[in-house]
Design a protein around this motif. Structure first.
Motif, short mmCIF file in Angstrom:
data_model
loop_
_atom_site.label_atom_id
_atom_site.label_comp_id
_atom_site.label_asym_id
_atom_site.label_seq_id
_atom_site.Cartn_x
_atom_site.Cartn_y
_atom_site.Cartn_z
N ALA A 425 0.81 -1.22 0.00
CA ALA A 425 0.00 0.00 0.00
C ALA A 425 0.84 1.27 0.00
CB ALA A 425 -0.93 0.00 1.22
N VAL A 426 2.16 1.15 -0.27
CA VAL A 426 3.00 2.34 -0.17
C VAL A 426 2.63 3.39 -1.22
CG1 VAL A 426 4.80 1.36 -1.66
CG2 VAL A 426 5.39 3.10 0.05
N TYR A 427 2.21 2.95 -2.42
CA TYR A 427 1.75 3.92 -3.42
C TYR A 427 0.46 4.60 -2.97
CZ TYR A 427 5.17 2.28 -6.85
OH TYR A 427 6.32 1.99 -7.51
N ALA A 428 -0.39 3.84 -2.30
CA ALA A 428 -1.62 4.44 -1.77
C ALA A 428 -1.29 5.47 -0.70
CB ALA A 428 -2.53 3.34 -1.21
N TYR A 429 -0.26 5.20 0.14
CA TYR A 429 0.18 6.19 1.13
C TYR A 429 0.62 7.49 0.44
CZ TYR A 429 0.13 2.99 5.13
OH TYR A 429 -0.27 2.15 6.13
N GLY A 430 1.39 7.33 -0.64
CA GLY A 430 1.83 8.52 -1.37
C GLY A 430 0.66 9.30 -1.93
N HIS A 431 -0.32 8.57 -2.40
CA HIS A 431 -1.50 9.23 -2.95
C HIS A 431 -2.27 10.00 -1.88
CE1 HIS A 431 -2.80 9.50 -6.92
NE2 HIS A 431 -3.94 8.82 -6.84
N VAL A 432 -2.44 9.38 -0.72
CA VAL A 432 -3.14 10.04 0.38
C VAL A 432 -2.39 11.27 0.84
CG1 VAL A 432 -3.87 9.77 2.79
CG2 VAL A 432 -4.31 7.94 1.14
N ILE A 433 -1.07 11.18 0.89
CA ILE A 433 -0.26 12.34 1.31
C ILE A 433 -0.46 13.51 0.35
CG2 ILE A 433 2.10 13.18 1.61
CD1 ILE A 433 2.83 10.33 2.54
N VAL A 434 -0.46 13.22 -0.96
CA VAL A 434 -0.63 14.28 -1.95
C VAL A 434 -2.01 14.93 -1.81
CG1 VAL A 434 -0.82 14.76 -4.43
CG2 VAL A 434 1.03 13.32 -3.57
N LEU A 435 -3.05 14.11 -1.65
CA LEU A 435 -4.41 14.65 -1.53
C LEU A 435 -4.60 15.47 -0.26
CD1 LEU A 435 -6.50 11.56 -2.75
CD2 LEU A 435 -6.05 13.67 -3.99
N TYR A 502 11.66 3.92 4.63
CA TYR A 502 11.62 5.38 4.51
C TYR A 502 11.80 5.81 3.05
CZ TYR A 502 12.08 5.72 9.62
OH TYR A 502 11.89 5.62 10.98
N MET A 503 12.76 5.20 2.36
CA MET A 503 13.04 5.58 0.98
C MET A 503 11.90 5.17 0.04
SD MET A 503 15.71 7.33 1.01
CE MET A 503 15.62 7.56 -0.75
N LYS A 504 11.24 4.05 0.33
CA LYS A 504 10.09 3.65 -0.50
C LYS A 504 8.94 4.65 -0.34
CE LYS A 504 10.91 -1.34 -0.72
NZ LYS A 504 10.42 -2.70 -0.34
N LEU A 505 8.72 5.08 0.89
CA LEU A 505 7.66 6.07 1.11
C LEU A 505 8.00 7.38 0.40
CD1 LEU A 505 5.02 6.80 2.50
CD2 LEU A 505 6.35 7.48 4.53
N TYR A 506 9.26 7.79 0.47
CA TYR A 506 9.67 9.02 -0.21
C TYR A 506 9.56 8.87 -1.73
CZ TYR A 506 12.48 13.03 -1.59
OH TYR A 506 12.92 14.21 -2.18
N GLY A 507 10.01 7.71 -2.27
CA GLY A 507 9.90 7.49 -3.71
C GLY A 507 8.46 7.45 -4.19
N ALA A 508 7.55 6.84 -3.40
CA ALA A 508 6.13 6.82 -3.77
C ALA A 508 5.55 8.22 -3.76
CB ALA A 508 5.37 5.92 -2.81
N LEU A 509 6.01 9.06 -2.84
CA LEU A 509 5.49 10.42 -2.75
C LEU A 509 5.87 11.25 -3.98
CD1 LEU A 509 4.24 12.87 -1.31
CD2 LEU A 509 6.42 13.15 -0.10
N ALA A 557 8.19 5.96 -13.02
CA ALA A 557 7.70 7.31 -13.30
C ALA A 557 8.82 8.21 -13.83
CB ALA A 557 7.09 7.92 -12.04
N LEU A 558 10.03 8.05 -13.29
CA LEU A 558 11.15 8.86 -13.78
C LEU A 558 11.46 8.55 -15.24
CD1 LEU A 558 13.52 8.71 -10.67
CD2 LEU A 558 12.38 10.74 -11.56
N TYR A 559 11.39 7.27 -15.60
CA TYR A 559 11.64 6.93 -17.01
C TYR A 559 10.53 7.48 -17.91
CZ TYR A 559 11.85 4.25 -21.30
OH TYR A 559 11.89 3.91 -22.62
N LYS A 560 9.30 7.39 -17.49
CA LYS A 560 8.20 7.91 -18.30
C LYS A 560 8.32 9.42 -18.49
CE LYS A 560 4.00 6.39 -17.68
NZ LYS A 560 3.72 5.76 -18.98
#
Length: 650
Positions: A425-435, A502-509, A557-560
């Motif tokens: 769910a780390v990508y979902a955490y990043g999404h919630v943080i952004v919202l 920590y780095m996964k959470l930062y990368g997802a954000l 995402a960086l490659y895209k």
């Protein structure tokens, strides 16, 4: 009178009553000549037998006479004429050239001829009397003339009647023919009328069907127009509602932004002043610590060796070496310093308000933690949890600074003991943080400050070990983020696992993008982190783990977004960073090197990471359509190579 035509037909006409002595004298029309002769002979025999005076009825020669003899005897009472052709067939007549014999006639002057049946009966009764009376020659001739006149008149009447009958028959035939034609014409007209009526009915049915079809089509068209109008009205109302909500939200954000800008502007000067003072204090503190460490080292050395205190030049050299323990880009260090300053101010304000000391605050913190722990990788869950957290952070009963600090602390605490649910769910955490931070902007700075404090590699920066700067290894480990458990420093494996979280959470954000929502720390910050990391941090176990976790989460995402530039960075990592790691010869490092090299060689950055797509739709479908998501990646040109790769420290 007997006439024989050239075709062999025989026509007999008698100039006397039809019945004489109850004997019919009118022959059958289809008798043959022999039958006729035998019949005449029989009649004569009967008449001679019944007559009182048979002498006048003498048997005459029945030979054939010539036509001239017949013409010379116009008063012949009974004349038979037979053609030459039929005479040849008659038996008993050998001499065909013998003329016709003239038969003896008898007088019938006093007989009255009539066609009525009563007259025939009277004639039958008085026939004997008439024939028995003797008459004179004059009276016989007169009677014969009278009789011939009567016969002539009768013949004429018969001829007229025959002509009338013929005409009547012709008229009947004509009438029948005309009637048949009329009936045929009527039948034709009736058939034509039926056909025309059927055709007319068919046309009426077709016209009615066309009319009903047109009416139905018109009704459907009107229904479609009405439905379209209803949909358009609903869409217009929905658009108006969304536009109104967007305007209200925009006004609210502008108001919040204005308040934040006003507060930041008010605090900016103060922050700048405090920044300079803090830098000076930090440098002074580092210098003092280095001097103390150097002095302590000199004292211990003196005690062991019995030598006097070292010269000032040696002590100064050790103090200068402490200035090289902190490695990182100047820009990233300044950003970290600004965030830490804001974080300290929030902490001070919260301490003044009594954060965590009241029952209500603890209950509110538990509600925030419960919402964060139940975040999953589905779009419905992400939307619901983000809305709930925004309401909790904007609660009027609690100060926002306290709610923001609780939010950041609970998010970071999810990385302390990462589980399988956290990785999914780390990508979902990043999404919630952004919202959430799009509605509560100060929360982003506090969260990043808390994350930088927990993991120095999210800055990025690195602290090198120096005996002159750190009294013990434990002090160094605490400085780079190790935690103390039961009075002991945690193991490297535990620290590396937490560092990776920590780095996964930062990368997802940094790789999260949302429609209509600005990521305050988006993909550009991720690219800047990439360049600062490779330019200033050394290659070791900690930096390798941090790089691997960041690539796993943000590499796709960086490659895209940056395409060829990202591939160049990967080539630099493969040719320099991994080479430096291999030279260390550490088995733990080699495992990380193999995973990073496999990521690059297999082009794993081309494949969508697990969990990147929210369940049921693309991650971008929740907020950004796929086409828009890709366009955002290419909307901005790739950055210049201002973050060039320089070297790796040791």
């Amino acid at each position: 009178m007997l006439q024989v035509s050239t075709m062999g037909a025989v026509k007999l006409e008698l100039r006397c009553p039809q019945n004489v002595g109850r004997i019919a004298v009118d022959p059958q029309p289809d008798w043959s000549f022999d039958t006729l002769l035998s019949e005449i002979t029989a009649i004569e025999n009967k008449l001679n037998a019944s007559s009182v005076f048979p002498a006048p009825f003498m048997k005459t020669n029945r030979g054939c006479t010539s036509m001239k003899d017949l013409e010379r005897s116009p008063r012949a009472a009974f004349i038979m004429q037979v053609s030459d052709d039929e005479a040849e067939d008659m038996d008993g007549y050998e001499d065909h050239d013998r003329p016709f014999a003239l038969g003896r006639r008898f007088a019938c002057d006093e007989l009255y001829t009539s066609d009525s049946e009563d007259y025939e009966d009277e004639l039958a009764l008085g026939a004997d009397y008439q024939l028995m009376n003797k008459v004179g020659l004059v009276e016989g001739a007169l009677a014969e003339l009278n009789h011939e006149h009567q016969l002539t008149v009768t013949e004429e009447i018969r001829n007229q009647i025959l002509a009338l009958e013929t005409d009547l028959m012709n008229e009947n035939e004509k009438f029948s023919s005309a009637l048949a034609r009329v009936e045929k014409y009527n039948e034709a007209r009736l058939d034509m009328d039926r056909k025309l009526d059927m055709q007319y009915q068919r046309r009426i049915a077709e016209a009615l069907d066309n009319h009903l079809t047109a009416v139905q089509r018109d009704h459907e068209h009107k229904s479609q127009i009405e439905e379209r109008r209803i949909r358009d009205d609903a869409a217009y109302e929905e658009a108006q509602r969304k536009e109104k909500a967007l305007r209200e939200e925009k006004v609210r954000q502008q108001k919040i932004k204005a308040e934040m800008e006003a507060r930041l502007e008010a605090e900016k000067k103060r922050a700048e002043e405090l920044k300079a003072a803090a830098l000076d204090a930090e440098r002074k503190a580092a210098k003092d610590a280095a001097e103390k460490a150097a002095a302590a080292a000199l004292v211990s050395s003196k005690e062991v060796t019995g030598q006097p205190k070292g010269s000032g030049s040696d002590q100064q050299k050790k103090v200068q070496s402490t200035g090289n323990i902190l490695k990182g880009a100047e820009s990233s260090l300044k950003l970290e310093e600004r965030r830490l300053q804001i974080y300290k101010e929030v902490v001070a304000k919260n301490e003044a308000l009594g954060l965590g000391y009241t029952k209500e605050h603890r209950s509110h913190a538990m509600q925030i933690a419960r919402r964060i722990k139940t975040i999953t990788g589905t779009k419905e869950n992400v939307r619901a949890k983000a809305n709930e957290l925004i309401k909790l952070l904007s609660h009027s009963q609690y100060p926002q600074s306290i709610c923001i600090a609780m939010f950041a602390e609970k998010l970071i605490s999810q990385c302390v003991n990462p589980t399988g649910s956290f990785s999914n769910a780390v990508y979902a955490y990043g999404h919630v943080i952004v919202l959430v931070t799009s509605q509560v902007p100060p929360a982003m700075e506090i969260f990043l400050a808390e994350l930088n404090k927990a993991c120095i590699y999210t800055v990025p920066k690195y602290i090198s070990y120096s005996e002159s700067a750190f009294e013990t290894k434990e002090a160094y480990y605490k400085a780079i983020g190790y935690q103390e458990e039961d009075g002991k420093i945690e193991s490297t494996e535990s620290y590396v696992a937490r560092l990776s979280s920590y780095m996964k959470l930062y990368g997802a954000l940094v790789q999260t993008e949302a429609e209509g929502v600005q990521n305050l720390h988006g993909i550009r910050e991720g690219w800047a982190w990439f360049a600062r990391f490779l330019n200033h941090l050394p290659a070791n176990l900690y930096t390798a783990v941090a790089l691997e976790a960041f690539l796993q989460m943000a590499g796709f995402a960086l490659y895209k977004r940056y395409r060829s530039q990202f591939k160049k960075i990967l080539n630099i990592i493969s040719g320099n960073f991994l080479k430096a790691l291999r030279e260390r010869g550490d088995e733990r490092v080699n495992k990380v090197v193999m995973r990073i090299q496999s990521y690059i060689d297999s082009n794993e950055f081309l494949r969508e990471p697990e969990g990147w797509r929210l369940q049921g739709s693309l991650l971008s479908h929740q907020f950004v359509p796929e086409s828009d998501h890709q366009e955002q990646y290419y909307h901005h040109p790739p950055p210049s190579n201002r973050y060039s790769y320089q070297r790796f420290g040791n």
